[in-house]
Design a protein around this motif. Sequence first.
Motif, PDB file in Angstrom:
ATOM      1  N   ARG A   1       0.944  -1.336   0.020  1.00  0.00           N
ATOM      2  CA  ARG A   1       0.028  -0.104   0.005  1.00  0.00           C
ATOM      3  C   ARG A   1       0.719   1.415  -0.001  1.00  0.00           C
ATOM      4  O   ARG A   1       0.671   2.192  -0.964  1.00  0.00           O
ATOM      5  CB  ARG A   1      -0.929   0.024   1.395  1.00  0.00           C
ATOM      6  CG  ARG A   1      -2.074   0.925   1.153  1.00  0.00           C
ATOM      7  CD  ARG A   1      -1.621   2.513   1.690  1.00  0.00           C
ATOM      8  NE  ARG A   1      -0.864   2.694   2.709  1.00  0.00           N
ATOM      9  CZ  ARG A   1      -1.677   2.917   4.000  1.00  0.00           C
ATOM     10  NH1 ARG A   1      -2.901   2.942   4.084  1.00  0.00           N
ATOM     11  NH2 ARG A   1      -0.711   2.911   5.025  1.00  0.00           N
ATOM     12  N   ASP A   2       1.910   1.238   1.002  1.00  0.00           N
ATOM     13  CA  ASP A   2       2.720   2.373   0.960  1.00  0.00           C
ATOM     14  C   ASP A   2       3.498   2.435  -0.337  1.00  0.00           C
ATOM     15  O   ASP A   2       3.698   3.601  -0.866  1.00  0.00           O
ATOM     16  CB  ASP A   2       3.692   2.311   1.956  1.00  0.00           C
ATOM     17  CG  ASP A   2       3.114   2.588   3.381  1.00  0.00           C
ATOM     18  OD1 ASP A   2       1.922   2.700   3.324  1.00  0.00           O
ATOM     19  OD2 ASP A   2       3.720   2.849   4.259  1.00  0.00           O
ATOM     20  N   ALA A   3       3.856   1.399  -0.885  1.00  0.00           N
ATOM     21  CA  ALA A   3       4.682   1.543  -2.244  1.00  0.00           C
ATOM     22  C   ALA A   3       3.997   2.000  -3.175  1.00  0.00           C
ATOM     23  O   ALA A   3       4.365   2.984  -4.188  1.00  0.00           O
ATOM     24  CB  ALA A   3       5.244   0.035  -2.444  1.00  0.00           C
ATOM     25  N   ALA A   4       2.773   1.598  -3.360  1.00  0.00           N
ATOM     26  CA  ALA A   4       1.780   2.243  -4.207  1.00  0.00           C
ATOM     27  C   ALA A   4       1.375   3.589  -4.145  1.00  0.00           C
ATOM     28  O   ALA A   4       1.473   4.309  -5.414  1.00  0.00           O
ATOM     29  CB  ALA A   4       0.364   1.518  -4.225  1.00  0.00           C
ATOM     30  N   LEU A   5       1.317   4.078  -3.139  1.00  0.00           N
ATOM     31  CA  LEU A   5       1.185   5.464  -2.805  1.00  0.00           C
ATOM     32  C   LEU A   5       2.324   6.428  -3.390  1.00  0.00           C
ATOM     33  O   LEU A   5       2.181   7.603  -3.970  1.00  0.00           O
ATOM     34  CB  LEU A   5       0.811   5.870  -1.422  1.00  0.00           C
ATOM     35  CG  LEU A   5      -0.539   5.494  -0.841  1.00  0.00           C
ATOM     36  CD1 LEU A   5      -0.693   5.560   0.614  1.00  0.00           C
ATOM     37  CD2 LEU A   5      -1.622   6.714  -1.308  1.00  0.00           C
ATOM     38  N   TRP A   6       3.587   5.968  -3.259  1.00  0.00           N
ATOM     39  CA  TRP A   6       4.486   6.675  -3.850  1.00  0.00           C
ATOM     40  C   TRP A   6       5.090   6.359  -5.116  1.00  0.00           C
ATOM     41  O   TRP A   6       5.205   7.416  -5.909  1.00  0.00           O
ATOM     42  CB  TRP A   6       6.062   6.201  -2.966  1.00  0.00           C
ATOM     43  CG  TRP A   6       5.967   6.640  -1.474  1.00  0.00           C
ATOM     44  CD1 TRP A   6       6.200   5.803  -0.306  1.00  0.00           C
ATOM     45  CD2 TRP A   6       5.784   7.788  -1.080  1.00  0.00           C
ATOM     46  NE1 TRP A   6       5.750   6.462   0.980  1.00  0.00           N
ATOM     47  CE2 TRP A   6       5.757   7.908   0.489  1.00  0.00           C
ATOM     48  CE3 TRP A   6       5.548   9.150  -1.515  1.00  0.00           C
ATOM     49  CZ2 TRP A   6       5.584   9.005   1.218  1.00  0.00           C
ATOM     50  CZ3 TRP A   6       5.604  10.399  -0.573  1.00  0.00           C
ATOM     51  CH2 TRP A   6       5.418  10.183   0.819  1.00  0.00           C
ATOM     52  N   PHE A   7       4.897   5.070  -5.499  1.00  0.00           N
ATOM     53  CA  PHE A   7       5.263   4.678  -7.012  1.00  0.00           C
ATOM     54  C   PHE A   7       3.975   5.249  -8.108  1.00  0.00           C
ATOM     55  O   PHE A   7       4.602   5.105  -9.304  1.00  0.00           O
ATOM     56  CB  PHE A   7       5.496   3.294  -7.102  1.00  0.00           C
ATOM     57  CG  PHE A   7       6.842   2.761  -6.264  1.00  0.00           C
ATOM     58  CD1 PHE A   7       7.634   3.633  -5.828  1.00  0.00           C
ATOM     59  CD2 PHE A   7       7.000   1.497  -6.055  1.00  0.00           C
ATOM     60  CE1 PHE A   7       8.718   3.341  -5.004  1.00  0.00           C
ATOM     61  CE2 PHE A   7       8.171   1.072  -5.357  1.00  0.00           C
ATOM     62  CZ  PHE A   7       8.957   2.143  -4.793  1.00  0.00           C
ATOM     63  N   GLN A   8       3.047   5.394  -7.456  1.00  0.00           N
ATOM     64  CA  GLN A   8       1.977   5.819  -8.618  1.00  0.00           C
ATOM     65  C   GLN A   8       2.224   6.650  -9.614  1.00  0.00           C
ATOM     66  O   GLN A   8       1.900   6.795 -10.786  1.00  0.00           O
ATOM     67  CB  GLN A   8       0.692   5.646  -7.865  1.00  0.00           C
ATOM     68  CG  GLN A   8      -0.625   5.857  -8.746  1.00  0.00           C
ATOM     69  CD  GLN A   8      -2.164   5.695  -8.111  1.00  0.00           C
ATOM     70  OE1 GLN A   8      -2.139   5.877  -7.064  1.00  0.00           O
ATOM     71  NE2 GLN A   8      -2.833   5.147  -8.844  1.00  0.00           N
ATOM     72  N   THR A   9       2.803   7.712  -9.030  1.00  0.00           N
ATOM     73  CA  THR A   9       3.127   9.062  -9.689  1.00  0.00           C
ATOM     74  C   THR A   9       4.724   8.926 -10.110  1.00  0.00           C
ATOM     75  O   THR A   9       5.030  10.199 -10.773  1.00  0.00           O
ATOM     76  CB  THR A   9       2.714  10.201  -8.957  1.00  0.00           C
ATOM     77  OG1 THR A   9       3.591  10.011  -7.654  1.00  0.00           O
ATOM     78  CG2 THR A   9       1.323  10.429  -8.599  1.00  0.00           C
ATOM     79  N   ALA A  10       5.296   7.946  -9.925  1.00  0.00           N
ATOM     80  CA  ALA A  10       6.846   7.946 -10.286  1.00  0.00           C
ATOM     81  C   ALA A  10       7.220   7.697 -11.896  1.00  0.00           C
ATOM     82  O   ALA A  10       8.385   8.187 -12.245  1.00  0.00           O
ATOM     83  CB  ALA A  10       7.497   6.986  -9.450  1.00  0.00           C
ATOM     84  N   HIS A  11       5.916   7.484 -12.513  1.00  0.00           N
ATOM     85  CA  HIS A  11       6.113   7.265 -14.115  1.00  0.00           C
ATOM     86  C   HIS A  11       5.024   7.731 -14.678  1.00  0.00           C
ATOM     87  O   HIS A  11       3.761   7.611 -14.185  1.00  0.00           O
ATOM     88  CB  HIS A  11       6.633   5.777 -14.346  1.00  0.00           C
ATOM     89  CG  HIS A  11       6.947   5.490 -15.789  1.00  0.00           C
ATOM     90  ND1 HIS A  11       5.964   5.533 -16.767  1.00  0.00           N
ATOM     91  CD2 HIS A  11       8.119   5.430 -16.226  1.00  0.00           C
ATOM     92  CE1 HIS A  11       6.613   5.373 -17.787  1.00  0.00           C
ATOM     93  NE2 HIS A  11       7.901   5.176 -17.656  1.00  0.00           N
TER      94      HIS A  11
END
Length: 327
Positions: A93-103
């Motif tokens: 969940r935490d990874a998704a919150l950070w990574f969703q806007t990384a690309h």
Amino acid sequence: MDVFWYALVGLLLAGYLALESIDFGVGMLMPFADTETGRARMRRTIVPLFLANEVWLVAFGGLLFGALPVAEGELLHALRLPFLGVLCAWFLRDAALWFQTAHDGAGWRRTWGIVLAAASLVLAAGWGAVLGMLVRGLSTGSHGHAEAAAADLTHPFTLLCAALAVTGSLRQGSLFVARSLPEGGSLRVTFGRLTRVLTPILLVLPLLVAAFGAVVTDAPVAVATTAVLAAAGVYASDRVQATGRTGVALLLGAAPLVALPALVGAVNGTTVLATRAGGGGLELSGAIADSASLTLMTATVLPALVLVALGQLWFWRVFAGAGNRRR
């Protein structure tokens, strides 16, 4: 004094669930936004807050280790598989919150959006199921220790507690995110309708938990009282929300999430880890730290917890209020 520390551990967990239920709910509701702008707006409502909310989980784990060191080991052993699922969902969940806007790729964002919704669902359901199993009492394994068997995880009472946590989180999420959306917007209207649908469900679910709890536990009055208070909180939240006081409505709406850890203490009393057969359980007297450690924690941990609580109030006032002002 032993009961005080045990209750404080439960209070920290209840605080974590009350705050994080909003993040769980917003994460599960992300697929309702059919545009990237809507998803970005929803994500911004919780990104400043979810790490601050997780401080309560860290404090819960730290206090459990310091005040109830024996209980921590027993709980981790007995609930190792459910906890592993919750831990993996937490990381994702935490990874998704950070990574969703990384690309910028649409596929990338869509994939992490699905991960965010699924992990948020597992987190809410996992905590509800864990607490439901603790209320009902675990199985006793062949080695004589408590353990969560597959039958414990799939028992109707456990599933009801999981459903209560998921539904409560969805309602909290829809209430919270709607206040940061433009008046009259389609997404805000959708979440308003969803809140109205979830409210009667949340009035019924605690009563079902009470009915099943009266059968599977030896404390039907405690279960019924806690469940009625949870339903009353939801009803009061709905009445307050109608007047436009969303902050108070969120506070009252957290009642079903707070009720779950409260049920553990109300049903089991000073039995920290209960089993249905009686063997392999753990009483508070055998789980509490020595008096010297508790005295040291009184001088160091309690002031720190007060500062954390004050800091949390400031953080929510600044960032949650900021989201409301951007509307």
